[in-house]
Motif scaffolding. Sequence first.
Motif, short mmCIF file in Angstrom:
data_model
loop_
_atom_site.label_atom_id
_atom_site.label_comp_id
_atom_site.label_asym_id
_atom_site.label_seq_id
_atom_site.Cartn_x
_atom_site.Cartn_y
_atom_site.Cartn_z
N ASN A 9 0.84 -1.18 0.00
CA ASN A 9 0.00 0.00 0.00
C ASN A 9 0.89 1.24 0.00
O ASN A 9 1.77 1.37 0.85
N PRO A 10 0.69 2.19 -0.95
CA PRO A 10 1.59 3.35 -1.01
C PRO A 10 1.54 4.19 0.26
O PRO A 10 2.55 4.73 0.69
N TYR A 11 0.34 4.30 0.88
CA TYR A 11 0.26 5.08 2.12
C TYR A 11 1.07 4.44 3.23
O TYR A 11 1.71 5.12 4.04
N LEU A 12 1.05 3.11 3.27
CA LEU A 12 1.86 2.41 4.26
C LEU A 12 3.34 2.65 3.99
O LEU A 12 4.13 2.85 4.92
N ILE A 17 8.39 5.36 5.48
CA ILE A 17 9.47 6.28 5.10
C ILE A 17 9.52 7.47 6.04
O ILE A 17 10.60 7.87 6.52
N LEU A 18 8.34 8.05 6.34
CA LEU A 18 8.30 9.20 7.26
C LEU A 18 8.79 8.81 8.65
O LEU A 18 9.47 9.60 9.32
N PHE A 19 8.44 7.59 9.07
CA PHE A 19 8.90 7.15 10.38
C PHE A 19 10.43 7.14 10.44
O PHE A 19 11.03 7.63 11.39
N GLY A 192 7.57 10.99 15.17
CA GLY A 192 7.93 9.63 14.79
C GLY A 192 7.01 8.61 15.41
O GLY A 192 6.58 7.65 14.75
N MET A 193 6.67 8.80 16.69
CA MET A 193 5.77 7.87 17.36
C MET A 193 4.37 7.93 16.76
O MET A 193 3.72 6.90 16.55
N ALA A 198 0.36 5.57 13.09
CA ALA A 198 -0.37 5.64 11.82
C ALA A 198 0.05 4.50 10.89
O ALA A 198 -0.79 3.89 10.22
N ALA A 199 1.36 4.22 10.85
CA ALA A 199 1.85 3.15 9.99
C ALA A 199 1.29 1.80 10.43
O ALA A 199 0.89 0.98 9.60
N PHE A 200 1.26 1.57 11.74
CA PHE A 200 0.72 0.31 12.25
C PHE A 200 -0.76 0.20 11.92
O PHE A 200 -1.25 -0.88 11.55
N TRP A 201 -1.48 1.31 12.05
CA TRP A 201 -2.91 1.31 11.75
C TRP A 201 -3.15 1.02 10.27
O TRP A 201 -4.01 0.21 9.90
N LEU A 202 -2.35 1.66 9.40
CA LEU A 202 -2.46 1.39 7.96
C LEU A 202 -2.10 -0.05 7.64
O LEU A 202 -2.69 -0.68 6.76
#
Length: 487
Positions: A9-12, A17-19, A192-193, A198-202
């Motif tokens: 998923n690109p959002y993931l 990457i942001l993390f 970062g957190m 958000a990454a985990f949710w995605l």
Amino acid sequence: MSWRNNKTNPYLTYAVILFFIFDGTALGLNIWLTQRVQNQTIELNLAGRQRMLSQKMVKEFLYAPPGAATPDLREKLSQTVNLFDRTLNAFRMGGTTLDTDGNLVTLNTFNNRHYFELVEKAWGTWVPMRQDLNNYTKTPTAELFLRINQRLDAQSTLLLNYMNELALAIETQARYETGQIRLLQTIALILGMLNFVAAFWLYRLRLQALEQEQSLIDSLLNSMPSAMVFTDDQGHLIQANPKFTALLGLDLDSAAQHKIEDLIIPYPDKQGIWQLSFLATHRAIVKVEKTSAYQDDKHLIVWRIEDVSEDFAEREQLSSLAYKDPLTGLDNRMAFEEHFNQQNQLACSDHLYALMFLDLNNFKQINDTFGHNKGDMILREVGFRLKQFVSDSFHIARYGGDEFILLLQNIRDEESAIAKAEYLVESLKAPYYVGSEILYIDASIGITTFTGKQSNTTKIISKADKAMYQAKKNHNGHNVHLIQWEG
């Protein structure tokens, strides 16, 4: 085994990457802060040492008046003067000096305007004193001692104050910068957190979507009326629906231990028809369709497998009926002509062949006297007796009515063909038990022999037919007649 679209998923991807960006920023700030604190600590220590050196110079100078200024005292004073001068010049212009442990360190020019102004003021105060002190360490005169003493009374306190202000300014700036960087670190870590959450949710949403996608694909596969199999280019099973495992009589794990080519093999001499291999619990006849598919740019082969055992058996039965004489069980005329043409195409020029045409003598009288049912019974018995002679090199068929046609391959000579024909005639002379009747019948056989491939098989059959009629015409105990083929 499962069929899944594993495209990320690109959002993931962006979240991950942001993390790493935020986490890397926090780490980078921490490294930069550590280095900056180390530099400021060195600057602060050196500024504090400058205060100490300014006081030390005054004491060492006063302890070395003219007449008491021994070489050791002058050397100590010279070292203090040089170290103070070198450090102040490094603050001012950038360069190397010795730290409090005697190690060589490099200082950069101050970018802070306030720092620079303090250092310039200290430098302006120090330069006149430096020249006199250097001269005194070489030649300690009373006049020079008096002048230096006057300068120290007037300017040592001022120089000390400049060094105090510099140390205080460096310490204040260090605290301010440390606080700012700590704030940035905290913000980066918080972002970062939050990004990690958000990454985990995605990621969880993506897993749910994949599970729904897998469930839909499984449902579609399971509802397919045919067996479906997905393999890679090497034939390894990736996924199969229950129809496939039911067809094999194997569970999916057992089937996955073999390549698809080991489970499904081509049916002999039947193009487009396949058969389950001995690995399956039964040897079903199947029809196979193959198409290509892609999963994450990976090439797959989709096998659609349909059990056609019943249809195949029916077609084989119909085909058999089309080529078999239903009364005698021998091949019929169409089957013989097809076989004859095939053998003619394969004929070798040095091989001798014999074509025989057999006709039952006086069979019409039997039909007229005893009826067609008993005539059919005799034909059936004739067919049974002739079957005993059928082999790979001796093909026999019912040509029609009471006529039979025979092809004998790779014979030694014409006499061998005649002997074979006479033996056939003798086998047909044995009595026929038809109901309560015992009937006798014999036959006439016409033969024509030929070698190699012939351009007109119809004429060969016609020649053998003519020889058969000649045998009937000359019927005087010899039921076999041979006409040589000169085609």
